[in-house]
Write an enzyme that holds these catalytic residues in place. Structure first.
Site, PDB file in Angstrom:
ATOM      1  N   CYS A  10      24.994 -73.691 -43.556  1.00 43.34           N
ATOM      2  CA  CYS A  10      24.812 -72.321 -43.253  1.00 43.34           C
ATOM      3  C   CYS A  10      25.306 -71.703 -44.372  1.00 43.34           C
ATOM      4  CB  CYS A  10      25.910 -71.721 -42.179  1.00 43.34           C
ATOM      5  SG  CYS A  10      26.696 -72.861 -41.154  1.00 43.34           S
TER       6      CYS A  10
ATOM      7  N   HIS B 207      31.387 -66.964 -37.145  1.00 46.26           N
ATOM      8  CA  HIS B 207      32.417 -68.077 -37.348  1.00 46.26           C
ATOM      9  C   HIS B 207      33.622 -67.726 -37.130  1.00 46.26           C
ATOM     10  CE1 HIS B 207      29.427 -69.828 -40.747  1.00 46.26           C
ATOM     11  NE2 HIS B 207      29.006 -69.974 -39.556  1.00 46.26           N
TER      12      HIS B 207
ATOM     13  N   HIS C  53      29.009 -69.591 -33.920  1.00 42.87           N
ATOM     14  CA  HIS C  53      28.842 -70.920 -34.445  1.00 42.87           C
ATOM     15  C   HIS C  53      30.037 -71.369 -35.034  1.00 42.87           C
ATOM     16  CE1 HIS C  53      26.547 -73.008 -37.536  1.00 42.87           C
ATOM     17  NE2 HIS C  53      26.482 -73.844 -36.461  1.00 42.87           N
TER      18      HIS C  53
ATOM     19  N   THR D  23      40.140 -76.890 -25.171  1.00 41.22           N
ATOM     20  CA  THR D  23      40.145 -75.468 -25.594  1.00 41.22           C
ATOM     21  C   THR D  23      39.127 -74.705 -25.533  1.00 41.22           C
ATOM     22  OG1 THR D  23      41.813 -76.348 -27.371  1.00 41.22           O
ATOM     23  CG2 THR D  23      40.632 -74.379 -28.041  1.00 41.22           C
TER      24      THR D  23
ATOM     25  N   TYR E  24      49.474 -67.604 -18.979  1.00 42.09           N
ATOM     26  CA  TYR E  24      48.912 -68.914 -19.365  1.00 42.09           C
ATOM     27  C   TYR E  24      48.627 -69.695 -18.086  1.00 42.09           C
ATOM     28  CZ  TYR E  24      50.353 -67.011 -24.113  1.00 42.09           C
ATOM     29  OH  TYR E  24      50.393 -66.208 -24.943  1.00 42.09           O
TER      30      TYR E  24
ATOM     31  N   ASN F 170      43.046 -76.909 -14.885  1.00 45.44           N
ATOM     32  CA  ASN F 170      44.087 -77.736 -15.144  1.00 45.44           C
ATOM     33  C   ASN F 170      45.350 -77.185 -14.783  1.00 45.44           C
ATOM     34  OD1 ASN F 170      46.137 -79.732 -15.486  1.00 45.44           O
ATOM     35  ND2 ASN F 170      45.114 -80.699 -17.437  1.00 45.44           N
TER      36      ASN F 170
ATOM     37  N   ARG G  38      50.937 -74.801 -21.517  1.00 45.78           N
ATOM     38  CA  ARG G  38      51.205 -75.128 -23.012  1.00 45.78           C
ATOM     39  C   ARG G  38      50.033 -75.286 -23.813  1.00 45.78           C
ATOM     40  NH1 ARG G  38      56.403 -75.764 -24.823  1.00 45.78           N
ATOM     41  NH2 ARG G  38      58.098 -75.871 -23.263  1.00 45.78           N
TER      42      ARG G  38
ATOM     43  N   ASN H 272      41.816 -69.523 -31.168  1.00 45.49           N
ATOM     44  CA  ASN H 272      40.739 -68.684 -30.978  1.00 45.49           C
ATOM     45  C   ASN H 272      40.200 -68.166 -32.148  1.00 45.49           C
ATOM     46  OD1 ASN H 272      38.679 -67.080 -29.936  1.00 45.49           O
ATOM     47  ND2 ASN H 272      40.176 -65.538 -28.815  1.00 45.49           N
TER      48      ASN H 272
ATOM     49  N   CYS I  29      41.753 -63.352 -26.036  1.00 48.61           N
ATOM     50  CA  CYS I  29      43.057 -64.061 -25.873  1.00 48.61           C
ATOM     51  C   CYS I  29      44.476 -62.800 -25.843  1.00 48.61           C
ATOM     52  CB  CYS I  29      43.300 -64.877 -27.091  1.00 48.61           C
ATOM     53  SG  CYS I  29      42.980 -64.302 -28.724  1.00 48.61           S
ATOM     54  N   HIS I  30      44.057 -61.780 -26.153  1.00 47.37           N
ATOM     55  CA  HIS I  30      44.990 -60.826 -26.132  1.00 47.37           C
ATOM     56  C   HIS I  30      45.354 -60.356 -24.316  1.00 47.37           C
ATOM     57  CE1 HIS I  30      41.375 -58.434 -26.154  1.00 47.37           C
ATOM     58  NE2 HIS I  30      41.942 -57.647 -25.380  1.00 47.37           N
TER      59      HIS I  30
ATOM     60  N   GLU J 157      43.051 -51.062 -23.322  1.00 42.99           N
ATOM     61  CA  GLU J 157      42.265 -51.407 -22.424  1.00 42.99           C
ATOM     62  C   GLU J 157      42.744 -50.735 -21.118  1.00 42.99           C
ATOM     63  OE1 GLU J 157      41.395 -55.692 -21.857  1.00 42.99           O
ATOM     64  OE2 GLU J 157      40.674 -55.771 -24.053  1.00 42.99           O
TER      65      GLU J 157
END
Length: 198
Positions: free
Chosen positions: A18, A42, A102, A112, A131, A140, A145, A154, A162-163, A189
């Site tokens: 790339c 990326h 990508h 993940t 979590y 699952n 963890r 991430n 993820c925040h 937010e």
């Protein structure tokens, strides 16, 4: 880590890599360094915050794009538009297309990847999950963890939010950009969601 930034893409004609492009967004929380190619994003690198920006979680600050003269790819343009909307006009993010991703982590089949896609799809602006709750959503419930590990790896923070993943106790927990940044994003937010409710 450098190899993750420029993943190889094999085409049928044998062209191999790339052409990674970079852009910096001056946001209300500091410089976001974004990389990507014609195929997709990326990575978004977060600034480390040592203090909260002025104005707390107000979205009055504008975003400014710093380019280095390179022509921007479509995924980078979409990313910048989405991030500027996130910080300045959050209601618009729902109607904007997400840029393509990508990054190898988001290409291969793994827990993940499943967790990150679940987070992106199911945890909306102004919401938070633990979590454990995210592990349940991803199929699952005993993998809380592993969810923490997925959050740490991430490559596209803020867009893949993820925040929004916090501890069961209600505490914010750790974050790649630091706890102050995580708290600022959650506060931003919450404030914007309250404004939209009126």
């Amino acid at each position: 880590m450098a190899s993750r930034l420029a993943p190889k893409v094999n085409s049928r004609q044998g062209e191999s890599q790339c052409k990674e492009k970079h852009v910096t967004l001056l946001s209300p929380v500091g410089k976001l360094k974004i990389s990507g190619c014609e195929i997709g994003l990326h990575e978004i690198k977060l600034p480390k915050m040592s203090m909260l920006p002025s104005g707390r979680a107000e979205s009055s600050a504008a975003c400014e794009v710093c380019k280095d003269g390179e022509e921007m790819t479509e995924p980078l343009k979409q990313c910048l538009e989405w991030l500027c909307a996130y910080f300045c006009e959050p209601a618009r993010t729902a109607s904007l297309p997400l840029p393509a991703f990508h990054h190898p982590l988001l290409q291969r089949d793994s827990f993940t990847r499943q967790v990150l896609w679940t987070l992106l799809r199911d945890v909306k602006f102004g919401e938070a999950v633990s979590y454990k709750q995210l592990a349940d959503l991803a199929g699952n419930g005993r993998a809380a963890r592993a969810v923490g590990g997925a959050m740490r790896s991430n490559p596209i923070p803020i867009i893949i939010p993820c925040h929004r993943v916090i501890r069961s106790s209600g505490q914010s927990g750790n974050y790649g950009g630091g706890n102050l940044l995580k708290e600022w994003l959650l506060s931003h937010e919450k404030l914007q969601k309250e404004k939209l409710a009126y």
